[in-house]
Design a protein around this motif. Structure first.
Motif, PDB file in Angstrom:
ATOM      1  N   LEU A  71       0.755   0.917 -11.030  1.00  0.00           N
ATOM      2  CA  LEU A  71       0.433   2.128  -9.949  1.00  0.00           C
ATOM      3  C   LEU A  71       1.427   3.081 -10.537  1.00  0.00           C
ATOM      4  N   GLY A  72       0.944   3.227 -12.391  1.00  0.00           N
ATOM      5  CA  GLY A  72       0.917   3.776 -13.162  1.00  0.00           C
ATOM      6  C   GLY A  72       2.300   4.965 -13.448  1.00  0.00           C
ATOM      7  N   GLN A  73       3.459   3.883 -12.933  1.00  0.00           N
ATOM      8  CA  GLN A  73       4.852   3.982 -12.999  1.00  0.00           C
ATOM      9  C   GLN A  73       5.368   4.023 -13.961  1.00  0.00           C
ATOM     10  N   LEU A  80      11.171   9.798 -14.095  1.00  0.00           N
ATOM     11  CA  LEU A  80      11.776  10.479 -14.987  1.00  0.00           C
ATOM     12  C   LEU A  80      13.659  10.824 -14.442  1.00  0.00           C
ATOM     13  N   GLY A  88       3.168  11.577  -5.803  1.00  0.00           N
ATOM     14  CA  GLY A  88       3.764  10.635  -6.262  1.00  0.00           C
ATOM     15  C   GLY A  88       5.655  11.057  -7.055  1.00  0.00           C
ATOM     16  N   PRO A  89       5.998  10.719  -5.663  1.00  0.00           N
ATOM     17  CA  PRO A  89       7.249  11.120  -5.905  1.00  0.00           C
ATOM     18  C   PRO A  89       7.983  10.100  -6.690  1.00  0.00           C
ATOM     19  N   GLY A  90       7.592   8.660  -6.301  1.00  0.00           N
ATOM     20  CA  GLY A  90       8.807   7.655  -7.226  1.00  0.00           C
ATOM     21  C   GLY A  90       9.290   7.233  -6.767  1.00  0.00           C
ATOM     22  N   PRO A  91      10.683   7.387  -7.286  1.00  0.00           N
ATOM     23  CA  PRO A  91      12.394   7.791  -6.888  1.00  0.00           C
ATOM     24  C   PRO A  91      13.066   8.984  -6.221  1.00  0.00           C
ATOM     25  N   VAL A 137       3.194  12.783  -1.455  1.00  0.00           N
ATOM     26  CA  VAL A 137       2.243  11.958  -1.338  1.00  0.00           C
ATOM     27  C   VAL A 137       2.851  10.903  -2.626  1.00  0.00           C
ATOM     28  N   GLU A 138       3.047   9.465  -1.630  1.00  0.00           N
ATOM     29  CA  GLU A 138       3.605   8.201  -2.539  1.00  0.00           C
ATOM     30  C   GLU A 138       2.804   7.060  -1.696  1.00  0.00           C
ATOM     31  N   ARG A 139       2.268   6.243  -2.776  1.00  0.00           N
ATOM     32  CA  ARG A 139       1.536   5.123  -2.445  1.00  0.00           C
ATOM     33  C   ARG A 139       2.314   3.849  -2.530  1.00  0.00           C
ATOM     34  N   ASP A 140       3.794   3.955  -3.436  1.00  0.00           N
ATOM     35  CA  ASP A 140       4.166   2.686  -3.491  1.00  0.00           C
ATOM     36  C   ASP A 140       5.587   2.508  -2.035  1.00  0.00           C
ATOM     37  N   GLY A 184       0.313   7.283   0.924  1.00  0.00           N
ATOM     38  CA  GLY A 184      -0.791   7.230   1.411  1.00  0.00           C
ATOM     39  C   GLY A 184      -0.772   7.176   0.101  1.00  0.00           C
ATOM     40  N   ASN A 243       4.434  14.545 -11.923  1.00  0.00           N
ATOM     41  CA  ASN A 243       4.563  13.310 -13.746  1.00  0.00           C
ATOM     42  C   ASN A 243       3.831  12.869 -12.192  1.00  0.00           C
ATOM     43  N   PRO A 276       0.609   9.733 -12.030  1.00  0.00           N
ATOM     44  CA  PRO A 276       0.048   8.028 -12.494  1.00  0.00           C
ATOM     45  C   PRO A 276      -1.391   9.008 -13.117  1.00  0.00           C
TER      46      PRO A 276
END
Ligand code: SAM
Length: 273
Positions: A25-27, A30, A55-58, A76-79, A101, A121, A123
């Protein structure tokens, strides 16, 4: 609402959720607050602005954007693993709207009735595809502040007669002014990627001919698809007589794509029907 300051430290949240980064997921996350605040300062004062984050991730960059006083932040976050961490942020910051999504399937122009600033940032595996879409699609963004691998950042801002100059340089510079704001060393990420990264800032040009931009996508795909070949050969897939086009716009048919300026490519695109 209590606000972003009431949240536990990001590193603790990542650890307590066991959120190990997934390469597929290109994670690369930061966590350095100073660096995140520096990224957020790059587009200028975001107080009261609408922002789009992919991709806000955490949520490190998300928190920094909320600290900067944005009025509305769509992320928008896919994970699915990240969604409960992000829900904890939106529970204390009503400005945050999380969309679960794939960013490649989002119709941004429908979400943002007024221009939004993109800050992300990205992916790495979908960064170039998203950038190309945002450059050539409807004009819904006010600025873009995006993290790329340094090599991609150099391609974006490259000028003719350099090996980095290519389709991405031409499409970018026909639509926006772009500059590398600063480099980010690999050690700033968790886990560290193999390469240095860079933050690139884009401002849209005031007037853009979107029909011409679509033709430019086609002409640059042909020209740089065979970048070692002379243009009179590379452009044969678009017209039976490339020499006529090239001479009409003052380009020597024996030139290669990497020597042609953005303005010259735009003149060529005008001839494509
Ligand atoms: N913003 C976080 C940060 O700076 O620490 C995470 C950045 S990480 C480089 C990229 C994020 O994009 C990951 O959280 C990943 O799950 C997410 N992602 C990957 N592909 C995506 C896609 N197609 N649509 C939306 N998010 C995606």
């Amino acid at each position: 609402m209590p606000g972003v300051e009431s949240l536990p430290p990001l590193r603790d949240v990542i650890e307590s959720h066991g959120l190990w980064a997934r390469k597929s997921l290109g994670q690369n996350f930061l966590t350095d607050t100073n660096l995140l605040d520096r990224i957020v300062r790059t587009p200028g004062d975001l107080t009261g602005q609408t922002v789009y984050e992919v991709g806000p991730g955490p949520g490190g960059l998300t928190r920094a954007l909320l600290r900067a006083g944005v009025e509305k932040l769509v992320a928008v976050e896919r994970d699915p693993r990240c969604l409960s961490l992000l829900a904890d942020i939106s529970a204390v910051c009503a400005q945050l709207h999380v969309v679960a999504g794939n960013a490649l399937a989002i119709e941004e122009a429908a979400i943002f009735p007024r221009p939004a600033h993109i800050v992300a940032n990205l992916p790495y595996n979908v960064g170039t595809a998203l950038l190309t879409r945002w450059l050539t699609g409807a004009p819904w963004w006010a600025s873009m502040t995006l993290m790329f691998q340094k090599e991609v950042a150099q391609r974006i801002v490259a000028t003719p007669d350099s090996s980095a100059y290519g389709r991405l340089s031409v499409l970018t510079q026909a639509r926006a002014t772009a500059r590398i704001a600063f480099d980010v060393p690999a050690r700033a990420f968790v886990p560290p990627p193999k390469v240095t990264s860079a933050v690139v800032h884009f401002l849209p040009l005031p007037s853009v001919d979107f029909h011409l931009l679509r033709n430019l996508e086609i002409v640059t795909a042909a020209a740089f698809g065979q970048r070692r070949k002379m243009l009179r050969t590379a452009l044969k897939q678009l017209t039976p007589e490339p020499e006529v086009w090239l001479e009409a716009v003052g380009i020597d048919p024996t030139q290669r794509a990497e020597t042609v300026t953005v303005a010259q490519f735009q003149n060529l695109a005008r001839l494509y029907k």
